[in-house]
Scaffold this motif. Structure first.
Motif, PDB file in Angstrom:
ATOM      1  N   LYS A   1       0.837  -1.206   0.000  1.00 46.91           N
ATOM      2  CA  LYS A   1       0.000   0.000   0.000  1.00 46.91           C
ATOM      3  C   LYS A   1       0.873   1.259   0.000  1.00 46.91           C
ATOM      4  N   GLY A   2       1.986   1.220   0.756  1.00 46.42           N
ATOM      5  CA  GLY A   2       2.891   2.359   0.801  1.00 46.42           C
ATOM      6  C   GLY A   2       3.543   2.630  -0.547  1.00 46.42           C
ATOM      7  N   LEU A   3       3.878   1.573  -1.272  1.00 50.17           N
ATOM      8  CA  LEU A   3       4.472   1.721  -2.601  1.00 50.17           C
ATOM      9  C   LEU A   3       3.477   2.354  -3.577  1.00 50.17           C
ATOM     10  N   LEU A   4       2.236   1.919  -3.488  1.00 50.24           N
ATOM     11  CA  LEU A   4       1.203   2.475  -4.358  1.00 50.24           C
ATOM     12  C   LEU A   4       0.980   3.960  -4.075  1.00 50.24           C
ATOM     13  N   THR A   5       1.013   4.315  -2.796  1.00 54.61           N
ATOM     14  CA  THR A   5       0.855   5.722  -2.417  1.00 54.61           C
ATOM     15  C   THR A   5       2.033   6.533  -2.945  1.00 54.61           C
ATOM     16  N   ALA A   6       3.253   6.001  -2.786  1.00 48.20           N
ATOM     17  CA  ALA A   6       4.449   6.688  -3.274  1.00 48.20           C
ATOM     18  C   ALA A   6       4.422   6.835  -4.794  1.00 48.20           C
ATOM     19  N   ALA A   7       3.718   5.916  -5.457  1.00 53.41           N
ATOM     20  CA  ALA A   7       3.590   5.978  -6.914  1.00 53.41           C
ATOM     21  C   ALA A   7       2.601   7.055  -7.347  1.00 53.41           C
ATOM     22  N   GLY A   8       1.943   7.679  -6.371  1.00 55.49           N
ATOM     23  CA  GLY A   8       1.035   8.780  -6.679  1.00 55.49           C
ATOM     24  C   GLY A   8      -0.428   8.402  -6.725  1.00 55.49           C
ATOM     25  N   LEU A   9      -0.759   7.187  -6.270  1.00 52.77           N
ATOM     26  CA  LEU A   9      -2.142   6.721  -6.312  1.00 52.77           C
ATOM     27  C   LEU A   9      -2.853   7.010  -4.991  1.00 52.77           C
ATOM     28  N   SER A  10      -3.981   7.674  -5.062  1.00 53.39           N
ATOM     29  CA  SER A  10      -4.760   7.981  -3.864  1.00 53.39           C
ATOM     30  C   SER A  10      -5.578   6.769  -3.452  1.00 53.39           C
ATOM     31  N   ASP A  11      -6.080   6.801  -2.228  1.00 54.19           N
ATOM     32  CA  ASP A  11      -6.920   5.705  -1.745  1.00 54.19           C
ATOM     33  C   ASP A  11      -8.154   5.542  -2.628  1.00 54.19           C
ATOM     34  N   LYS A  12      -8.703   6.657  -3.103  1.00 54.67           N
ATOM     35  CA  LYS A  12      -9.897   6.599  -3.951  1.00 54.67           C
ATOM     36  C   LYS A  12      -9.590   5.942  -5.291  1.00 54.67           C
ATOM     37  N   SER A  13      -8.433   6.260  -5.860  1.00 53.69           N
ATOM     38  CA  SER A  13      -8.094   5.707  -7.179  1.00 53.69           C
ATOM     39  C   SER A  13      -7.859   4.202  -7.128  1.00 53.69           C
ATOM     40  N   LEU A  14      -7.396   3.707  -5.993  1.00 50.49           N
ATOM     41  CA  LEU A  14      -7.083   2.281  -5.879  1.00 50.49           C
ATOM     42  C   LEU A  14      -8.320   1.399  -6.056  1.00 50.49           C
ATOM     43  N   LYS A  15      -9.496   1.956  -5.764  1.00 51.99           N
ATOM     44  CA  LYS A  15     -10.730   1.180  -5.891  1.00 51.99           C
ATOM     45  C   LYS A  15     -11.043   0.864  -7.350  1.00 51.99           C
ATOM     46  N   HIS A  16     -10.433   1.597  -8.264  1.00 50.06           N
ATOM     47  CA  HIS A  16     -10.749   1.437  -9.684  1.00 50.06           C
ATOM     48  C   HIS A  16      -9.653   0.694 -10.462  1.00 50.06           C
ATOM     49  N   LEU A  17      -8.616   0.229  -9.752  1.00 46.29           N
ATOM     50  CA  LEU A  17      -7.496  -0.427 -10.421  1.00 46.29           C
ATOM     51  C   LEU A  17      -7.462  -1.916 -10.133  1.00 46.29           C
ATOM     52  N   ASN A  18      -7.045  -2.698 -11.140  1.00 42.75           N
ATOM     53  CA  ASN A  18      -6.842  -4.132 -10.898  1.00 42.75           C
ATOM     54  C   ASN A  18      -5.380  -4.372 -10.518  1.00 42.75           C
ATOM     55  N   TRP A  19      -5.045  -5.617 -10.268  1.00 38.48           N
ATOM     56  CA  TRP A  19      -3.694  -5.942  -9.798  1.00 38.48           C
ATOM     57  C   TRP A  19      -2.633  -5.564 -10.827  1.00 38.48           C
ATOM     58  N   GLU A  20      -2.916  -5.795 -12.092  1.00 43.73           N
ATOM     59  CA  GLU A  20      -1.932  -5.476 -13.130  1.00 43.73           C
ATOM     60  C   GLU A  20      -1.643  -3.973 -13.174  1.00 43.73           C
ATOM     61  N   ASP A  21      -2.678  -3.166 -12.996  1.00 43.14           N
ATOM     62  CA  ASP A  21      -2.499  -1.718 -12.983  1.00 43.14           C
ATOM     63  C   ASP A  21      -1.605  -1.289 -11.825  1.00 43.14           C
ATOM     64  N   LYS A  22      -1.820  -1.923 -10.681  1.00 41.72           N
ATOM     65  CA  LYS A  22      -1.044  -1.570  -9.498  1.00 41.72           C
ATOM     66  C   LYS A  22       0.431  -1.948  -9.664  1.00 41.72           C
ATOM     67  N   VAL A  23       0.674  -3.122 -10.221  1.00 44.05           N
ATOM     68  CA  VAL A  23       2.055  -3.563 -10.456  1.00 44.05           C
ATOM     69  C   VAL A  23       2.751  -2.626 -11.432  1.00 44.05           C
ATOM     70  N   GLU A  24       2.020  -2.215 -12.462  1.00 46.18           N
ATOM     71  CA  GLU A  24       2.586  -1.290 -13.444  1.00 46.18           C
ATOM     72  C   GLU A  24       2.966   0.037 -12.789  1.00 46.18           C
ATOM     73  N   ALA A  25       2.119   0.522 -11.888  1.00 47.40           N
ATOM     74  CA  ALA A  25       2.388   1.793 -11.212  1.00 47.40           C
ATOM     75  C   ALA A  25       3.621   1.686 -10.328  1.00 47.40           C
ATOM     76  N   ILE A  26       3.757   0.566  -9.608  1.00 52.18           N
ATOM     77  CA  ILE A  26       4.912   0.377  -8.733  1.00 52.18           C
ATOM     78  C   ILE A  26       6.194   0.230  -9.549  1.00 52.18           C
ATOM     79  N   ASN A  27       6.112  -0.518 -10.630  1.00 50.82           N
ATOM     80  CA  ASN A  27       7.293  -0.675 -11.489  1.00 50.82           C
ATOM     81  C   ASN A  27       7.728   0.663 -12.074  1.00 50.82           C
ATOM     82  N   GLY A  28       6.744   1.488 -12.421  1.00 59.65           N
ATOM     83  CA  GLY A  28       7.067   2.815 -12.931  1.00 59.65           C
ATOM     84  C   GLY A  28       7.752   3.664 -11.879  1.00 59.65           C
TER      85      GLY A  28
END
Length: 316
Positions: free
Chosen positions: A67-94
């Motif tokens: 969750k901390g990595l996703l936040t550091a990637a610029g994703l808000s708590d609200k945006s996470l509700k609309h993303l699947n696992w692949e989207d989240k991995v892509e954001a962290i890798n970026g």
């Protein structure tokens, strides 16, 4: 019957002083620091857990900081509700590829900084409504105190659980999570609800006082015209430069309320409580009080005015 004459003698009494404005800005700063504390603690926890990684790519292997990595990637708590696992991995890798790896040995510092940057945006969003929240807390505490010293027991509605709880001997800080108050007096049942969408005027109203119990009120779906005793606007913004905008908004809302109820043959009390009241505003508010358009008004920075309008509400 208590009225505005108990605490106001002229429009001058409504004007916010420079001292009160400065104190209000300090209060907002303290509240901002209070709200920022959880984010600072989260950042420290992220830093500690991430320190087990020797290089940025290893952060993906630490499940506890996902969750901390996703936040550091610029994703808000609200945006996470609309993303699947692949989207989240892509954001962290970026995040790792574009920012952490270029930071070299200081990649953990970079991670924490970017985490706090996103959390700062979240804090900024919550601070936009902090003036109103502080105003509600202050007036609520005054109302609870008025009931307590009068020996009147009350119930209060929890904002998140939506459950009514009975008054206890220790009611400290319940105003932080309160949305409504219910009490019984010699005048009958009284229920005060904050931030209610009133069907009759099709508008959101900061404060509504009813002559029903919470159960009766819920069953009524807020559509019984005669159940409305008073409706008020509460504006907690303290900046003198923009003081007229909240009043214009409140004035329009109260005009709409009066017009809607008037067409149905009912005239509930209307009132205004504000933190930033400049001279022109004060004169207009005083004029509305004098001609009966407004039933009551108070400056939130004046303790005697807050206590007086609370007493007025409790005695309606």
């Amino acid at each position: 019957m208590y009225s505005y004459h108990n605490h106001l003698q002229s429009s001058d009494n409504l004007i916010t002083t420079p001292e009160a404005a400065r104190a209000g800005f300090v209060t907002l700063a303290l509240e901002k620091n209070r709200r920022a504390t959880p984010y600072i603690v989260e950042a420290r926890a992220l830093q500690t857990a991430a320190s087990n990684a020797k290089r940025p790519a290893e952060l993906l292997e630490i499940k506890e900081i996902e969750k901390g990595l996703l936040t550091a990637a610029g994703l808000s708590d609200k945006s996470l509700k609309h993303l699947n696992w692949e989207d989240k991995v892509e954001a962290i890798n970026g995040l790792i590829r574009n920012f952490l790896e270029p930071a070299g040995e200081k990649f953990i510092e970079e991670l924490v900084f970017r985490f706090l940057l996103t959390r700062g945006d979240t804090l900024g969003g919550s601070m936009r409504n902090v003036g109103g929240a502080l105003a509600q807390r202050k007036l609520t505490r005054a109302i609870l105190s008025t009931l307590t010293i009068a020996g009147i027991s009350y119930h209060w509605l929890h904002l998140k659980t939506k459950k009514w709880a009975a008054m206890t001997n220790d009611d400290s800080e319940i105003e932080l999570s309160l949305r409504g108050i219910y009490w019984e007096s010699d005048r009958g049942s009284r229920t005060l609800i904050y931030n209610l969408n009133v069907p009759i005027s099709n508008s959101n109203v900061d404060m509504c006082l009813f002559n029903l119990t919470p159960t009766e009120l819920l069953n009524s779906k807020y559509t019984i015209v005669e159940s409305y005793i008073a409706l008020g606007e509460l504006k907690g913004g303290i900046d003198p430069a923009g003081a007229d905008e909240p009043w214009k908004t409140a004035r329009t809302a109260l005009d709409r309320i009066r017009e809607a109820f008037s067409t149905l043959g009912h005239s509930p009390h209307t009132f205004f409580v504000g933190a930033a009241i400049e001279r022109k505003m004060a004169e207009e508010i005083w004029s509305q009080l004098y001609n009966g358009t407004l039933s009551n008004a108070a400056n939130l920075n004046q303790e005697n005015q807050v206590a007086s309008i609370s007493l007025w509400l409790c005695n309606l």
